[in-house]
Design a protein around this motif. Structure first.
Motif, PDB file in Angstrom:
ATOM      1  N   LEU A  77       0.849  -1.187   0.000  1.00  0.00           N
ATOM      2  CA  LEU A  77       0.000   0.000   0.000  1.00  0.00           C
ATOM      3  C   LEU A  77       0.886   1.239   0.000  1.00  0.00           C
ATOM      4  CD1 LEU A  77      -2.645  -0.987   2.690  1.00  0.00           C
ATOM      5  CD2 LEU A  77      -2.810  -1.222   0.228  1.00  0.00           C
ATOM      6  N   THR A  78       0.341   2.306  -0.531  1.00  0.00           N
ATOM      7  CA  THR A  78       1.099   3.551  -0.513  1.00  0.00           C
ATOM      8  C   THR A  78       1.158   4.077   0.922  1.00  0.00           C
ATOM      9  OG1 THR A  78      -0.842   4.921  -0.816  1.00  0.00           O
ATOM     10  CG2 THR A  78       0.253   4.123  -2.825  1.00  0.00           C
ATOM     11  N   GLN A  79       2.067   5.003   1.142  1.00  0.00           N
ATOM     12  CA  GLN A  79       2.166   5.593   2.490  1.00  0.00           C
ATOM     13  C   GLN A  79       0.849   6.277   2.860  1.00  0.00           C
ATOM     14  OE1 GLN A  79       4.821   5.271   4.634  1.00  0.00           O
ATOM     15  NE2 GLN A  79       3.411   6.185   6.104  1.00  0.00           N
ATOM     16  N   ALA A  80       0.235   6.938   1.880  1.00  0.00           N
ATOM     17  CA  ALA A  80      -1.029   7.633   2.151  1.00  0.00           C
ATOM     18  C   ALA A  80      -2.118   6.642   2.555  1.00  0.00           C
ATOM     19  CB  ALA A  80      -1.464   8.417   0.917  1.00  0.00           C
ATOM     20  N   GLN A  81      -2.152   5.481   1.902  1.00  0.00           N
ATOM     21  CA  GLN A  81      -3.161   4.471   2.258  1.00  0.00           C
ATOM     22  C   GLN A  81      -2.908   3.918   3.656  1.00  0.00           C
ATOM     23  OE1 GLN A  81      -2.468   2.015  -1.216  1.00  0.00           O
ATOM     24  NE2 GLN A  81      -4.462   2.540  -2.071  1.00  0.00           N
ATOM     25  N   ASN A 115     -19.616   5.954   7.206  1.00  0.00           N
ATOM     26  CA  ASN A 115     -20.014   5.867   5.804  1.00  0.00           C
ATOM     27  C   ASN A 115     -18.908   6.403   4.891  1.00  0.00           C
ATOM     28  OD1 ASN A 115     -22.197   4.838   4.390  1.00  0.00           O
ATOM     29  ND2 ASN A 115     -22.852   6.884   3.790  1.00  0.00           N
ATOM     30  N   GLU A 116     -18.313   7.496   5.307  1.00  0.00           N
ATOM     31  CA  GLU A 116     -17.217   8.073   4.511  1.00  0.00           C
ATOM     32  C   GLU A 116     -16.014   7.122   4.493  1.00  0.00           C
ATOM     33  OE1 GLU A 116     -18.400  12.749   5.391  1.00  0.00           O
ATOM     34  OE2 GLU A 116     -16.654  11.869   6.390  1.00  0.00           O
ATOM     35  N   GLN A 117     -15.750   6.503   5.627  1.00  0.00           N
ATOM     36  CA  GLN A 117     -14.632   5.544   5.677  1.00  0.00           C
ATOM     37  C   GLN A 117     -14.875   4.374   4.732  1.00  0.00           C
ATOM     38  OE1 GLN A 117     -13.590   3.974   9.520  1.00  0.00           O
ATOM     39  NE2 GLN A 117     -12.479   5.823  10.086  1.00  0.00           N
ATOM     40  N   VAL A 118     -16.097   3.867   4.743  1.00  0.00           N
ATOM     41  CA  VAL A 118     -16.414   2.741   3.848  1.00  0.00           C
ATOM     42  C   VAL A 118     -16.204   3.165   2.399  1.00  0.00           C
ATOM     43  CG1 VAL A 118     -18.304   1.300   2.971  1.00  0.00           C
ATOM     44  CG2 VAL A 118     -18.003   1.580   5.437  1.00  0.00           C
ATOM     45  N   GLY A 119     -16.605   4.399   2.072  1.00  0.00           N
ATOM     46  CA  GLY A 119     -16.424   4.906   0.715  1.00  0.00           C
ATOM     47  C   GLY A 119     -14.953   4.938   0.308  1.00  0.00           C
ATOM     48  N   VAL A 120     -14.106   5.432   1.210  1.00  0.00           N
ATOM     49  CA  VAL A 120     -12.667   5.504   0.896  1.00  0.00           C
ATOM     50  C   VAL A 120     -12.083   4.100   0.739  1.00  0.00           C
ATOM     51  CG1 VAL A 120     -10.410   6.218   1.781  1.00  0.00           C
ATOM     52  CG2 VAL A 120     -12.374   7.729   2.046  1.00  0.00           C
ATOM     53  N   LEU A 121     -12.483   3.193   1.626  1.00  0.00           N
ATOM     54  CA  LEU A 121     -11.961   1.825   1.561  1.00  0.00           C
ATOM     55  C   LEU A 121     -12.415   1.123   0.278  1.00  0.00           C
ATOM     56  CD1 LEU A 121     -12.417   0.757   5.292  1.00  0.00           C
ATOM     57  CD2 LEU A 121     -10.249   1.125   4.111  1.00  0.00           C
ATOM     58  N   LEU A 122     -13.657   1.326  -0.103  1.00  0.00           N
ATOM     59  CA  LEU A 122     -14.143   0.695  -1.334  1.00  0.00           C
ATOM     60  C   LEU A 122     -13.409   1.234  -2.555  1.00  0.00           C
ATOM     61  CD1 LEU A 122     -17.998   0.457  -0.713  1.00  0.00           C
ATOM     62  CD2 LEU A 122     -16.324  -1.398  -0.731  1.00  0.00           C
ATOM     63  N   GLU A 123     -13.093   2.528  -2.503  1.00  0.00           N
ATOM     64  CA  GLU A 123     -12.330   3.132  -3.599  1.00  0.00           C
ATOM     65  C   GLU A 123     -10.933   2.510  -3.663  1.00  0.00           C
ATOM     66  OE1 GLU A 123     -10.902   7.605  -4.578  1.00  0.00           O
ATOM     67  OE2 GLU A 123     -12.819   7.408  -3.542  1.00  0.00           O
ATOM     68  N   MET A 124     -10.341   2.291  -2.501  1.00  0.00           N
ATOM     69  CA  MET A 124      -9.015   1.677  -2.422  1.00  0.00           C
ATOM     70  C   MET A 124      -9.064   0.258  -3.007  1.00  0.00           C
ATOM     71  SD  MET A 124      -6.761   1.184   1.065  1.00  0.00           S
ATOM     72  CE  MET A 124      -7.069   2.825   1.665  1.00  0.00           C
ATOM     73  N   VAL A 125     -10.096  -0.495  -2.617  1.00  0.00           N
ATOM     74  CA  VAL A 125     -10.251  -1.870  -3.106  1.00  0.00           C
ATOM     75  C   VAL A 125     -10.445  -1.871  -4.619  1.00  0.00           C
ATOM     76  CG1 VAL A 125     -11.838  -3.853  -3.100  1.00  0.00           C
ATOM     77  CG2 VAL A 125     -11.116  -2.820  -0.939  1.00  0.00           C
ATOM     78  N   ALA A 126     -11.281  -0.941  -5.117  1.00  0.00           N
ATOM     79  CA  ALA A 126     -11.560  -0.886  -6.557  1.00  0.00           C
ATOM     80  C   ALA A 126     -10.281  -0.606  -7.343  1.00  0.00           C
ATOM     81  CB  ALA A 126     -12.612   0.189  -6.843  1.00  0.00           C
ATOM     82  N   SER A 164      -6.077  -2.643 -11.044  1.00  0.00           N
ATOM     83  CA  SER A 164      -4.690  -2.847 -11.457  1.00  0.00           C
ATOM     84  C   SER A 164      -4.277  -4.313 -11.344  1.00  0.00           C
ATOM     85  CB  SER A 164      -3.754  -1.963 -10.624  1.00  0.00           C
ATOM     86  OG  SER A 164      -3.871  -2.302  -9.262  1.00  0.00           O
ATOM     87  N   GLY A 165      -5.247  -5.191 -11.067  1.00  0.00           N
ATOM     88  CA  GLY A 165      -4.983  -6.623 -11.058  1.00  0.00           C
ATOM     89  C   GLY A 165      -4.276  -7.122  -9.821  1.00  0.00           C
ATOM     90  N   GLU A 166      -4.320  -6.323  -8.742  1.00  0.00           N
ATOM     91  CA  GLU A 166      -3.661  -6.753  -7.504  1.00  0.00           C
ATOM     92  C   GLU A 166      -4.632  -7.577  -6.661  1.00  0.00           C
ATOM     93  OE1 GLU A 166      -2.045  -3.378  -5.340  1.00  0.00           O
ATOM     94  OE2 GLU A 166      -1.934  -2.343  -7.263  1.00  0.00           O
ATOM     95  N   GLU A 167      -4.061  -8.456  -5.884  1.00  0.00           N
ATOM     96  CA  GLU A 167      -4.854  -9.242  -4.937  1.00  0.00           C
ATOM     97  C   GLU A 167      -5.295  -8.330  -3.789  1.00  0.00           C
ATOM     98  OE1 GLU A 167      -6.340 -12.958  -3.296  1.00  0.00           O
ATOM     99  OE2 GLU A 167      -5.491 -12.504  -5.256  1.00  0.00           O
ATOM    100  N   VAL A 168      -6.588  -8.357  -3.465  1.00  0.00           N
ATOM    101  CA  VAL A 168      -7.079  -7.586  -2.322  1.00  0.00           C
ATOM    102  C   VAL A 168      -7.067  -8.506  -1.111  1.00  0.00           C
ATOM    103  CG1 VAL A 168      -9.011  -6.281  -1.370  1.00  0.00           C
ATOM    104  CG2 VAL A 168      -8.511  -6.174  -3.828  1.00  0.00           C
ATOM    105  N   LEU A 174      -8.337  -6.674   4.491  1.00  0.00           N
ATOM    106  CA  LEU A 174      -8.902  -5.412   4.022  1.00  0.00           C
ATOM    107  C   LEU A 174     -10.380  -5.584   3.693  1.00  0.00           C
ATOM    108  CD1 LEU A 174      -8.378  -2.480   3.381  1.00  0.00           C
ATOM    109  CD2 LEU A 174      -7.541  -3.131   1.126  1.00  0.00           C
ATOM    110  N   LYS A 175     -10.699  -6.696   3.030  1.00  0.00           N
ATOM    111  CA  LYS A 175     -12.109  -6.975   2.727  1.00  0.00           C
ATOM    112  C   LYS A 175     -12.913  -7.092   4.016  1.00  0.00           C
ATOM    113  CE  LYS A 175     -11.269  -9.717  -1.464  1.00  0.00           C
ATOM    114  NZ  LYS A 175     -11.278 -11.105  -1.959  1.00  0.00           N
ATOM    115  N   SER A 176     -12.327  -7.778   4.981  1.00  0.00           N
ATOM    116  CA  SER A 176     -13.013  -7.991   6.254  1.00  0.00           C
ATOM    117  C   SER A 176     -13.217  -6.676   6.999  1.00  0.00           C
ATOM    118  CB  SER A 176     -12.190  -8.970   7.099  1.00  0.00           C
ATOM    119  OG  SER A 176     -12.837  -9.209   8.295  1.00  0.00           O
ATOM    120  N   LEU A 177     -12.226  -5.784   6.898  1.00  0.00           N
ATOM    121  CA  LEU A 177     -12.354  -4.482   7.566  1.00  0.00           C
ATOM    122  C   LEU A 177     -13.520  -3.691   6.977  1.00  0.00           C
ATOM    123  CD1 LEU A 177     -11.198  -2.416   9.606  1.00  0.00           C
ATOM    124  CD2 LEU A 177      -9.852  -1.484   7.718  1.00  0.00           C
ATOM    125  N   VAL A 178     -13.663  -3.733   5.672  1.00  0.00           N
ATOM    126  CA  VAL A 178     -14.780  -3.027   5.034  1.00  0.00           C
ATOM    127  C   VAL A 178     -16.106  -3.566   5.570  1.00  0.00           C
ATOM    128  CG1 VAL A 178     -15.953  -2.557   2.854  1.00  0.00           C
ATOM    129  CG2 VAL A 178     -13.460  -2.534   2.931  1.00  0.00           C
TER     130      VAL A 178
END
Ligand SMILES: [Fe+2]
Ligand SMILES: [Fe+2]
Length: 271
Positions: free
Chosen positions: A83-87, A194-205, A210-214, A218-222
């Motif tokens: 993950l990036t430092q920002a993530q 709700n905002e957190q879920v939105g950011v996490l879903l964007e991260m997952v998407a 980019s074809g990375e394994e999620v 992370l899925k469980s946290l969402v």
């Protein structure tokens, strides 16, 4: 405790996670610190490099090759990128602020319940139900903070005092004010989750694009935050059904509490 039991297999498994969403930061942990913990988050390649630990592992943990079914499903099949430092910063601050919020929620109900129930005994089951759910949320985020080595907010002592005072203060104002407090807090917390879920879903998407394994964590946290958000919104409904909006002065009371919540969230994300 039932909630805790239900999440325990996911977050407190004795097996190391296949993908830990904060894994890059865990690589910096010393060998001493890792070996001293009962719940290890030691990455597999690190654990295997420690031949002494490997030799002393119980036989049940020795097989490292996924076999079938769910275990096989966790086997990495796509490239994984750190993950990036920002993530990572977002995830750390999200866990920290969520834990602070749930601490406050449990303390508000703990302070309100004796006063409210003394004059309105019929509210005992509702107050207990909401407290029990908040306690479950608090346990969940305590576990996640410990697992990912995220420090609690430095404001912990102040929030402890403020939440207890808010709970007690609104309870002595009456049942309606106590419910208005829940209405205000849950409005802000529900929006926050709700905002957190939105950011996490964007991260997952983005990871999927980019074809990375999620990672499973992370899925469980969402899913965990979604469930908790829904329970907070259920508390909001209970408060409104129990005359929160008849509190006097409703607008001023909820406005001040909501502003306080937003301020506490802002500070806890950073400090
Ligand atoms: Fe909660
Ligand atoms: Fe709540």
């Amino acid at each position: 405790m039932a909630l805790y039991s239900s999440i325990r297999p996911v977050f407190l498994s004795s097996q190391p996670p296949v993908y830990d969403f904060l894994a890059p930061s865990l690589f910096k942990i010393s060998r001493v610190a890792c070996s001293a913990r009962h719940i290890s988050t030691t990455p597999r390649r690190f654990a295997q490099s420690n031949s002494k630990d490997a030799a002393s592992s119980p036989p049940s943990e020795a097989p490292r090759t996924p076999k079938s079914g769910a275990e096989a499903a966790l086997k990495p099949s796509a490239p994984s990128k750190a993950l990036t430092q920002a993530q990572r910063d977002f995830l750390s601050s999200a866990l920290r602020v969520n834990q602070a919020g749930e601490l406050a929620a449990t303390l508000i109900y703990k302070a309100q319940t004796p006063v409210v129930v003394a004059s309105h005994p019929h509210l005992r089951p509702l107050m207990k139900h909401m407290y029990d759910q908040e306690d479950g949320h608090f346990i969940t985020f305590n576990s996640l903070l410990a697992r990912h080595r995220v420090r609690p907010t430095a404001m912990y002592p102040l929030w402890t005092f403020a939440a207890s005072a808010l709970g007690w203060g609104t309870a002595i104002m009456g049942r309606e004010a106590a419910m208005a407090c829940t209405e205000a807090v849950e409005t802000e917390i529900g929006t926050h989750y709700n905002e957190q879920v939105g950011v996490l879903l964007e991260m997952v998407a983005k990871m999927e694009e980019s074809g990375e394994e999620v990672g499973e964590e992370l899925k469980s946290l969402v899913e965990t935050i979604r469930r908790i958000r829904d329970e907070e919104l259920e508390h909001l409904d209970h408060a409104v059904e129990n005359d929160a909006q008849k509190a006097v002065p409703h607008e001023l009371l909820t406005g001040v509490i909501r502003a306080g919540c937003r301020g506490a969230i802002w500070v806890s994300e950073r400090v």
